[in-house]
Design a protein around this motif. Structure first.
Motif, PDB file in Angstrom:
ATOM      1  N   ARG A 182     -41.255 -21.228  81.346  1.00 62.37           N
ATOM      2  CA  ARG A 182     -42.702 -21.177  81.542  1.00 62.37           C
ATOM      3  C   ARG A 182     -43.420 -22.318  80.835  1.00 62.37           C
ATOM      4  N   VAL A 183     -43.018 -22.591  79.589  1.00 68.61           N
ATOM      5  CA  VAL A 183     -43.764 -23.581  78.795  1.00 68.61           C
ATOM      6  C   VAL A 183     -42.947 -24.833  78.513  1.00 68.61           C
ATOM      7  N   GLY A 184     -41.696 -24.863  78.956  1.00 67.00           N
ATOM      8  CA  GLY A 184     -40.837 -26.007  78.698  1.00 67.00           C
ATOM      9  C   GLY A 184     -40.232 -25.948  77.301  1.00 67.00           C
ATOM     10  N   VAL A 185     -39.152 -26.703  77.105  1.00 64.24           N
ATOM     11  CA  VAL A 185     -38.492 -26.727  75.802  1.00 64.24           C
ATOM     12  C   VAL A 185     -39.450 -27.247  74.734  1.00 64.24           C
ATOM     13  N   GLY A 186     -40.209 -28.278  75.077  1.00 67.54           N
ATOM     14  CA  GLY A 186     -41.174 -28.823  74.135  1.00 67.54           C
ATOM     15  C   GLY A 186     -42.220 -27.796  73.728  1.00 67.54           C
ATOM     16  N   GLY A 187     -42.660 -27.000  74.685  1.00 67.31           N
ATOM     17  CA  GLY A 187     -43.636 -25.962  74.392  1.00 67.31           C
ATOM     18  C   GLY A 187     -43.093 -24.914  73.439  1.00 67.31           C
TER      19      GLY A 187
END
Length: 220
Positions: A179-184
């Motif tokens: 949903r938010v990406g690994v970075g998120g």
């Protein structure tokens, strides 16, 4: 009414509300409803129960129920209570802050879902924090308790992210890389870690200063 008795009543109410909130939420989950995770209802019963206890909100509310119960029943001596007290204060404060910022209740909630959400995310955090500020007990948190108290949220984050490749599930959307990406997810973990550390430092600093006359258990 003398302060110590009023404080004990406050902690008793907090204990009851926390227990009721957790039990009601568990009943809602078993009925096939959910607060956050739309996949809970489709999971087998055993998986529903496992996921229920994986929520940081549930764990922090349980810790608060145990800590306030110990205060009410006058069993506050010993290092275990010190660590539990600090961990529950940090955990429930984070629960309230994160819920206010990132976990707004859905407009599709039923009455029972909304009640559970408000009890777990608002009522218990407010009762616990106000109870600590107004009534103590004082002298039960210190610098030596910070690392043991923070072990629980660290283990929770590591276990949550570590189990995801196996279970395909995380309890909160801001920890879901789909949903938010690994970075998120990394940003969320950094922000939450900073919040944990800041709250621990604030509580340790403020506790002896809220009332200058030192250790003052409300149940004495």
């Amino acid at each position: 009414m003398e302060r110590s008795r009023l404080g004990r009543y406050w902690h008793l109410v907090t204990f009851v509300v926390a227990v009721v909130a957790v039990v009601l939420q568990f009943a809602v989950i078993l009925r096939g409803h959910t607060i956050i995770d739309t996949d809970v209802a489709a999971a087998p019963l055993g998986e529903q129960v496992r996921r229920f206890f994986c929520y940081f909100t549930i764990q922090s509310n349980i810790l608060c129920a145990v800590a306030t119960g110990i205060i009410v029943f006058r069993r506050t001596e010993g290092p275990l209570f010190r660590v539990l007290r600090l961990a529950s204060l940090i955990g429930i404060t984070v629960t309230g802050i994160v819920a206010a910022i990132a976990l707004q209740p859905s407009p599709s909630y039923t009455a029972s879902q909304l009640l559970c959400d408000r009890l777990l995310h608002i009522a218990v955090p407010v009762l616990v924090v106000v109870g600590w500020v107004a009534f103590g007990p004082r002298g039960y948190v210190g610098r030596a308790d910070v690392l043991p108290a923070l072990a629980w949220p660290v283990v929770w984050v590591v276990a949550t992210l570590g189990l995801r490749p196996v279970t395909g599930w995380v309890p909160y959307p801001f920890l879901n890389p789909d949903r938010v990406g690994v970075g998120g997810v990394v940003v969320a973990c950094v922000v939450i870690t900073a919040l944990f550390l800041a709250l621990a430092a604030l509580i340790v600093w403020a506790d002896p200063r809220l009332r200058a006359n030192g250790r003052e258990p409300v149940t004495s």
